[in-house]
Every structure is written in C-alpha cells, then in structure tokens.
Design a protein around this motif. Structure first.
Motif, short mmCIF file in Angstrom:
data_model
loop_
_atom_site.label_atom_id
_atom_site.label_comp_id
_atom_site.label_asym_id
_atom_site.label_seq_id
_atom_site.Cartn_x
_atom_site.Cartn_y
_atom_site.Cartn_z
N THR A 1 4.78 2.87 18.54
CA THR A 1 4.59 4.30 17.88
C THR A 1 6.14 4.72 17.88
OG1 THR A 1 4.35 5.11 20.45
CG2 THR A 1 2.58 5.18 18.66
N ILE A 2 7.02 3.85 17.92
CA ILE A 2 8.67 3.98 17.52
C ILE A 2 9.06 3.44 16.50
CG2 ILE A 2 8.98 4.80 20.37
CD1 ILE A 2 10.49 1.94 20.52
N ASP A 3 10.26 3.99 16.06
CA ASP A 3 10.77 3.13 14.97
C ASP A 3 11.71 2.26 15.28
OD1 ASP A 3 9.47 4.76 12.81
OD2 ASP A 3 10.81 6.31 13.04
N PRO A 4 11.86 1.23 14.59
CA PRO A 4 11.54 0.85 13.28
C PRO A 4 10.12 0.29 13.23
CG PRO A 4 12.94 -0.99 14.04
CD PRO A 4 12.97 0.04 15.11
N PHE A 5 9.39 0.09 14.38
CA PHE A 5 8.19 -0.69 14.58
C PHE A 5 7.22 0.28 13.84
CE2 PHE A 5 10.54 -1.94 18.15
CZ PHE A 5 10.95 -3.27 17.90
N GLN A 6 7.18 1.75 13.90
CA GLN A 6 6.06 2.29 13.27
C GLN A 6 6.20 2.39 11.72
OE1 GLN A 6 4.58 6.60 14.65
NE2 GLN A 6 6.61 6.83 13.65
N TRP A 7 7.38 2.67 11.38
CA TRP A 7 7.83 2.54 9.80
C TRP A 7 7.43 1.31 9.21
CZ3 TRP A 7 11.52 -0.19 7.00
CH2 TRP A 7 11.56 0.33 6.00
N MET A 8 7.88 0.02 10.02
CA MET A 8 7.78 -1.18 9.27
C MET A 8 6.15 -1.44 9.35
SD MET A 8 10.16 -3.03 8.19
CE MET A 8 9.61 -4.45 8.34
N ARG A 9 5.35 -1.22 10.59
CA ARG A 9 3.84 -1.44 10.31
C ARG A 9 3.04 -0.66 9.09
NH1 ARG A 9 3.11 0.44 14.81
NH2 ARG A 9 2.09 2.50 14.60
N ASN A 10 3.68 0.79 8.92
CA ASN A 10 3.12 1.12 7.63
C ASN A 10 3.62 0.39 6.33
OD1 ASN A 10 1.93 4.35 7.82
ND2 ASN A 10 2.73 3.35 9.66
N ILE A 11 4.82 0.16 6.23
CA ILE A 11 5.23 -0.48 5.01
C ILE A 11 4.66 -1.91 4.84
CG2 ILE A 11 7.34 -1.21 3.83
CD1 ILE A 11 7.10 1.71 3.88
N THR A 12 4.65 -2.58 5.71
CA THR A 12 4.03 -3.88 5.63
C THR A 12 2.52 -3.92 5.34
OG1 THR A 12 3.90 -3.96 8.02
CG2 THR A 12 5.79 -5.12 6.99
N GLY A 13 1.87 -2.72 5.61
CA GLY A 13 0.49 -2.65 5.52
C GLY A 13 0.31 -2.42 4.23
N VAL A 14 1.28 -1.63 3.48
CA VAL A 14 1.18 -1.18 2.06
C VAL A 14 1.47 -2.55 1.15
CG1 VAL A 14 2.30 -0.20 -0.01
CG2 VAL A 14 1.80 1.06 2.28
N MET A 15 2.43 -3.38 1.67
CA MET A 15 2.81 -4.73 1.08
C MET A 15 1.29 -5.43 0.99
SD MET A 15 6.40 -5.31 2.58
CE MET A 15 6.51 -7.02 2.44
N VAL A 16 0.80 -5.70 2.15
CA VAL A 16 -0.41 -6.50 2.10
C VAL A 16 -1.48 -6.19 1.26
CG1 VAL A 16 -2.35 -7.48 3.69
CG2 VAL A 16 0.06 -7.61 4.40
N ALA A 17 -1.95 -4.79 1.15
CA ALA A 17 -2.82 -3.98 0.37
C ALA A 17 -2.39 -4.41 -1.23
CB ALA A 17 -2.76 -2.57 0.78
N ALA A 18 -1.12 -4.12 -1.52
CA ALA A 18 -0.61 -4.43 -2.99
C ALA A 18 -0.79 -5.75 -3.27
CB ALA A 18 0.99 -3.95 -2.77
N GLY A 19 -0.59 -6.51 -2.30
CA GLY A 19 -0.63 -8.28 -2.67
C GLY A 19 -2.11 -8.66 -2.91
N CYS A 20 -3.05 -7.98 -2.04
CA CYS A 20 -4.51 -8.08 -2.21
C CYS A 20 -5.06 -7.49 -3.51
CB CYS A 20 -5.15 -7.65 -0.88
SG CYS A 20 -5.07 -8.65 0.47
#
Length: 368
Positions: free
Chosen positions: A98-117
């Motif tokens: 729940t702290i940055d950069p991990f919180q931000w990276m988790r959201n960004i990489t989640g979007v990346m995976v969804a976009a790729g799928c």
C-alpha cells in the motif's frame, strides 16, 4: 486454510510439469530414437528472446508491443505482488503493497496485462488467414479470459478494501493505540477526505478535526499507506462506486473478492502445465537450443523436438507471411500453412487417430 490450498495447487502444478516432461521425453524417443538430444546452446538468444521477446520484435513491432506489455506486466505482478512473501526481503528493504512505488506499479501493470489480453482477444476476431481455422482461433481463449478475470477481481478487491470500514477498523486496532472516540472520528473524516474511505455522513467536519486526523494519519498510517491517488485505477473505481459503501461493509465484499482473486490464482497455477501459460517455460527452453543447420542434416542428426512444437503459440505470423498462402486459398487445405502443420504434427504425436494424415501429407507435399 490459505496455505493448505496454495500448497495443494502447487503440488498439482509440479505433478503436471513432471507429467509433461515425461511425455516430451517419450515423444522424442518415439519420433527420433537414438538421435542426439542437442546441437548446442545459445545463451544470448535465450536471454534476448525470453526477457525482451527479440524474435517477436523482428516479426512485427505492433505484435511485439502488445505481447511485451502483457508479459512484462504479468511478470511484475507475479514476482513482486503475488510472491512478495518470498521476494520482498530479497529485492526490497521496505516493501508494503500500500505504499509507493508498489501501489502505483501494481495498478499500472494491472492495466498493462488487461490491455495485452484485450489486444489478444481483438486480434483473434480479425479477418486474418490464421483465424479461419476455428481450432486455432480459440487457442488460449480460456487462459486469457482467466487472466482478465484475475486482474479484474484484483482491482475490485483493492476498491473494496479502500471503501471498507471493517478493513479500516482492523488496521486501526492492529497498528495504532487510538482508543478515543473523537480521535477515531477525526481519523475517519481525514481518510474519507484523502483515501476515499466510506464513512456514513455524520455532519460537517471542522478544519481542526481534519488537522487532527492528518496528524494521527502521519503518526500511525503514513508509513504503510501512500496517498490513494497513486492507485490510478482503484482510486477512480472507489470514487465511482462510493455510494456502495454500506453494501461493501454489510456483506464484506473485500472478503468475497479476496477469495475470488485467490481462487483464480490457484486455478491458473494448476492449469499452468496444460494451458497457454506453459509457454512461459517452453519458449525459454526452445530459445536456448541451437537451431539445426545443413551440417546437422548431412550428419543425419536432425530430429523433432517436442518442446519446440509445444512452444508454438499459434500466433499465425508464419502463415501470414508464408509464400504458400496462395496454394491454401486455392486448395483449402490448412495443413499447407506452417502453423497448421505444427498443430497437426503435435496432435498426431499425442493422438495419432485424431489427425487426417492424408491431409497432412497432401499439405506438406503442396508446400514443398
């Protein structure tokens, strides 16, 4: 319970990998008995093709971009997020989800995976030559849909935890010594203002109360909770469905989405040896082996590698650019096309009666 289910799924996954390894060895022996098992190793190609998808980049930039976005996002979520209990101490000094950069990276990489799928699903619907074969067109759909569901439940879990008062109270009781009702109310008011936390409207809040809530947050919470605006997707979702806060609290939606998310993780783990995810292991294995050359053929040392056959992702690029495509358009035999030959040979190895060998021979003859 959680550990038991995880180790049960892990055991099933390892058993599946052993079964696949035995099958590949038997297939290799059946296809080319007494032939050498390797013609050399290529570590540079292994690294470039495994980590950076170099071979796919040479085939097509747009395709590489979609695949690399999915692959890199998935590997980050797997290594840093899913396996943080193993990797956090090795890679980071102060990991907290729940702290940055991990919180931000988790959201960004989640979007990346969804976009790729989603790019995969869209491409499967395009009028491409490879998509005319229904069996090929549907390859990998279940795995991609499961990954999309995994990402979706992950975002919904984080959204529910942002809104959930029981989650907030659990954190207060575990990590603070606040026992004054007024201090607790001030902290709730501040979290409602900054963290999108749902609090039933109890009237106006003074600036002094917000300031006290901010002081309490800095004392007890800030080390483990970065501002929620960096959770670019979950924050927006929480604000959009803010009015569902009473429902989230009443039915503990955070727990519902947790078990859905966890169950999808275990499902993908169990399916890994027998699904499209197996390419995470097979492609590196295929990349590290040196390709056969004319010298190997002269020595009669050529052989079919089952791992290379099963590493084929059915992307269809080879068939899209192959010069025998006009033959396929005239004759209509899919086994003229390289990707279909790979699929037919792979099926023939596993179940000889499932393949029309006359069609395969005719396709191979028309190709060569």
């Amino acid at each position: 319970m959680i550990n038991f289910l995880f180790f049960l799924a892990l055991t099933a996954c390892l058993a599946g990998l052993i079964v696949q390894a035995i099958r590949f060895r038997r297939e290799a022996d059946a296809l080319t008995p007494a032939q050498p098992r390797t013609s050399g190793w290529r570590m540079k190609e292994f690294v470039l093709n495994t980590l950076f998808q170099a071979r796919l980049y040479r085939a097509g930039k747009a395709r590489w971009a979609a695949h690399f976005i999915l692959f890199s996002g998935f590997m980050y979520l797997l290594i840093v997020h899913a396996l943080h209990g193993v990797t956090a101490n090795l890679l980071f000094d102060d990991y907290q989800p729940t702290i940055d950069p991990f919180q931000w990276m988790r959201n960004i990489t989640g979007v990346m995976v969804a976009a790729g799928c989603l790019a995969f699903l869209v491409r499967r619907r395009l009028r491409l030559r490879v998509n005319r074969d229904k069996t090929i067109r549907e390859k990998g759909l279940v795995t991609v849909i499961l990954i999309l569901a995994l990402i979706g439940t992950g975002f919904m879990l984080e959204t529910a935890k942002i809104l959930s008062e029981p989650v907030f109270m659990d954190m207060v009781q575990e990590w603070s010594d606040i026992d004054d009702d007024e201090d607790l109310a001030d902290l709730k008011a501040y979290w409602k203002e900054v963290y999108a936390f749902y609090v039933k409207d109890s009237g106006p809040v003074s600036q002094e109360q917000l300031q006290n809530g901010q002081d309490l947050n800095e004392t007890y919470c800030l080390d483990c909770h970065s501002p929620i605006r960096s959770a670019v997707v979950s924050n927006r979702m929480a604000k959009t469905v803010y009015g569902t806060g009473p429902l989230v609290r009443a039915v503990r939606l955070d727990r519902v989405f947790y078990w859905l998310h966890f169950g999808l993780c275990l499902t993908l783990l169990v399916r890994l040896p027998f699904s499209r995810l197996f390419h995470l292991l097979l492609i590196p294995l295929a990349s590290v082996r040196k390709p056969l050359d004319a010298g190997d053929l002269d020595k009669a040392s050529a052989f079919i590698r089952p791992t290379a056959l099963h590493a084929c992702t059915n992307c269809g690029y080879c068939s899209e650019v192959c010069s025998v495509a006009p033959n396929f358009q005239v004759l209509g035999n899919p086994d003229i096309l390289p990707h279909s030959k790979i699929e037919s040979i792979r099926n023939w190895i596993m179940e000889p009666d499932s393949v029309d060998t006359r069609q395969l021979r005719a396709g191979n003859h028309a190709c060569t």
